[in-house]
Write a protein that holds these residues in place. Structure first.
Motif, PDB file in Angstrom:
ATOM      1  N   GLN A 316      33.279  23.933  28.050  1.00  0.00           N
ATOM      2  CA  GLN A 316      34.503  24.672  27.751  1.00  0.00           C
ATOM      3  C   GLN A 316      34.635  25.894  28.656  1.00  0.00           C
ATOM      4  N   ALA A 317      33.458  26.501  29.032  1.00  0.00           N
ATOM      5  CA  ALA A 317      33.520  27.645  29.960  1.00  0.00           C
ATOM      6  C   ALA A 317      34.085  27.220  31.309  1.00  0.00           C
ATOM      7  N   ASP A 318      33.679  26.046  31.780  1.00  0.00           N
ATOM      8  CA  ASP A 318      34.234  25.541  33.049  1.00  0.00           C
ATOM      9  C   ASP A 318      35.736  25.324  32.935  1.00  0.00           C
ATOM     10  N   VAL A 319      36.151  24.796  31.790  1.00  0.00           N
ATOM     11  CA  VAL A 319      37.577  24.579  31.588  1.00  0.00           C
ATOM     12  C   VAL A 319      38.327  25.910  31.602  1.00  0.00           C
ATOM     13  N   VAL A 320      37.743  26.909  30.921  1.00  0.00           N
ATOM     14  CA  VAL A 320      38.392  28.223  30.871  1.00  0.00           C
ATOM     15  C   VAL A 320      38.436  28.861  32.263  1.00  0.00           C
ATOM     16  N   ALA A 321      37.297  28.785  32.990  1.00  0.00           N
ATOM     17  CA  ALA A 321      37.249  29.371  34.337  1.00  0.00           C
ATOM     18  C   ALA A 321      38.277  28.718  35.255  1.00  0.00           C
ATOM     19  N   ALA A 323      41.000  27.269  34.307  1.00  0.00           N
ATOM     20  CA  ALA A 323      42.335  27.690  33.874  1.00  0.00           C
ATOM     21  C   ALA A 323      42.643  29.104  34.347  1.00  0.00           C
ATOM     22  N   VAL A 324      41.623  30.002  34.295  1.00  0.00           N
ATOM     23  CA  VAL A 324      41.824  31.384  34.777  1.00  0.00           C
ATOM     24  C   VAL A 324      42.127  31.404  36.271  1.00  0.00           C
ATOM     25  N   GLU A 325      41.375  30.587  37.018  1.00  0.00           N
ATOM     26  CA  GLU A 325      41.609  30.545  38.470  1.00  0.00           C
ATOM     27  C   GLU A 325      43.007  30.023  38.785  1.00  0.00           C
ATOM     28  N   ARG A 326      43.414  28.980  38.044  1.00  0.00           N
ATOM     29  CA  ARG A 326      44.773  28.462  38.267  1.00  0.00           C
ATOM     30  C   ARG A 326      45.820  29.526  37.923  1.00  0.00           C
ATOM     31  N   SER A 327      45.544  30.249  36.864  1.00  0.00           N
ATOM     32  CA  SER A 327      46.490  31.299  36.462  1.00  0.00           C
ATOM     33  C   SER A 327      46.570  32.389  37.524  1.00  0.00           C
ATOM     34  N   ARG A 328      45.398  32.768  38.070  1.00  0.00           N
ATOM     35  CA  ARG A 328      45.391  33.793  39.115  1.00  0.00           C
ATOM     36  C   ARG A 328      46.140  33.342  40.358  1.00  0.00           C
ATOM     37  N   ARG A 329      45.894  32.118  40.780  1.00  0.00           N
ATOM     38  CA  ARG A 329      46.596  31.598  41.958  1.00  0.00           C
ATOM     39  C   ARG A 329      48.097  31.568  41.733  1.00  0.00           C
ATOM     40  N   ALA A 330      48.465  31.110  40.538  1.00  0.00           N
ATOM     41  CA  ALA A 330      49.896  31.057  40.232  1.00  0.00           C
ATOM     42  C   ALA A 330      50.508  32.449  40.206  1.00  0.00           C
ATOM     43  N   LEU A 331      49.742  33.440  39.653  1.00  0.00           N
ATOM     44  CA  LEU A 331      50.264  34.811  39.590  1.00  0.00           C
ATOM     45  C   LEU A 331      50.397  35.411  40.988  1.00  0.00           C
TER      46      LEU A 331
END
Length: 403
Positions: A316-321, A323-331
């Motif tokens: 789940q940590a990998d999934v969260v990481a 997701a965070v990276e995708r969010s950062r790239r999108a931002l």
């Protein structure tokens, strides 16, 4: 009439048989006292063998089954009876028979008929209704015993009950167990035990005896007293073949006094064995339940999610990481787009700004109230000149109109 015969002129046998039949046929029905030695019931008809009470004389008889069915108590072989019968002679085989029309029991048979009539009358009142039977207590605190003084029945009940449950307590009331005063004394003892309120069950016990000996236990007053008793009553009168009316009204019938003792209290050895078996079964059930739960726990512990719980967390940590990276790239991408848009709009605004025009060498004249001066006639004596990097206060000296 006399028949004339001689050695030279004998009468044929058929004629003699006919004459005997005619003579017997003229006899009407007679009442006969005898004992039934044989009884065979067939569909619609019964065949009997009657024997004289003293002489060894027997004769065959028959009757319709309805003659026996009308009797209050069944007739059995060995019963003493009085019958109304009409003699008949069978000419073909020369045998004499009786056609019975009515049977009346005598001796014990008559007494049994009276008792059966009484039993039926009491049963019709509902005194023997099984729904009125009360259950016997499993372990009574005290037992009332009505029996003859120093009788075998008393000894059988007390000894056998104490063998089965040594702590059993008895309230013994002695009464006459036969004779004209028997029913009265038994009723009195029954009422005393019931009124005392200490006994949970009452046993009426007597050893075996003849029909006449057991008559008091078919007394109507005694039967009604037992039916009205609020304490469960056990009848232990006689032996297995003896069935006085008391057996029908009692809450429980014991075949013998010994059987009554076995009925009113449990066997302590059997109960202890039952408790031991119950404990063993309970212990086995608990062990089996524990083994089952332990096996289930072991199975759960061997599952990956419980053996290495961090595996699920890591996944789940990998999934969260991710997701965070995708969010950062999108931002970042969105910020870059918006930055470019702002720069584009800023450039357009700057291109259209009056300040940009001033930077190219232009100036704006403003009246003291801030309004822009557009004609020489609007110029006051003192006004402000707005430059790219500041303001200049000027005084009007002269004006010159352009042509």
């Amino acid at each position: 009439m006399a028949l004339e015969t001689s050695p030279e002129s004998p009468a044929p046998l058929r004629q003699i048989s006919l004459l005997i039949g005619q003579w017997i046929g003229r006899m009407g029905a007679v009442w006969i006292e005898a004992e039934i030695t044989e009884l065979k019931r067939r569909p619609g008809i019964c065949f009997l063998t009657l024997r004289d009470l003293e002489a060894k004389i027997s004769i065959q008889a028959k009757c319709h089954v309805s003659v026996l069915d009308r009797l209050a108590t069944p007739i059995v072989e060995g019963a003493r009876v009085v019958v109304q019968a009409k003699p008949s002679f069978w000419e073909t085989n020369g045998s004499l028979a009786l056609d019975i029309r009515e049977i009346r029991p005598q001796g014990e048979g008559a007494l049994l008929a009276q008792l059966e009539a009484r039993r039926r009358a009491l049963a019709a009142e509902g005194l023997f209704d099984p729904r009125l039977k009360r259950p016997l207590p499993f372990l009574p605190q005290a037992i009332g015993l009505i029996t003859g003084k120093d009788s075998d029945a008393e000894r059988d009940v007390l000894e056998n009950a104490r063998k089965r449950w040594p702590a059993v307590r008895f309230e013994v009331r002695h009464a006459f167990m036969q004779g004209p005063q028997s029913a009265t004394t038994v009723i009195e003892s029954l009422r005393l035990l019931e009124a005392g309120g200490e006994v949970d069950i009452i046993v009426i016990a007597r050893g075996g005896g003849s029909l006449h000996d057991l008559l008091p236990f078919s007394d109507e007053a005694l039967i009604r007293a037992v039916a009205a008793c609020t304490v469960p009553v056990v009848s232990a009168i006689g032996h297995e073949p003896d069935t006085p009316i008391l057996d029908h009204v009692a809450d429980h019938r014991a075949s013998t006094p010994t059987d009554a003792a076995k009925t009113i209290v449990p066997d302590v050895a059997d109960e202890l064995a039952g408790v031991a078996q119950a404990r063993q079964r309970a212990a086995h059930a608990v062990r089996r339940l524990l083994d089952h739960e332990a096996a289930a726990l072991s199975a759960l512990r061997t599952r990956p999610v419980l053996a290495r719980p961090q595996v699920l967390v890591d996944a789940q940590a990998d999934v969260v990481a991710e997701a965070v990276e995708r969010s950062r790239r999108a931002l970042r991408h969105r910020l870059d787009r918006e930055r470019d848009a702002v720069s584009h709009h800023l450039a357009r605004v700057q291109a259209l700004s009056p300040l940009a025009t001033m930077q190219r060498g232009y100036a704006v004249a403003q009246a003291p109230d801030g309004s822009v001066l557009r004609a020489i006639d609007d110029v006051p004596d003192e006004f402000t000149v707005r430059l790219a990097d500041g303001r200049v206060v000027a005084h009007k000296i002269s004006t010159q109109e352009l042509t």
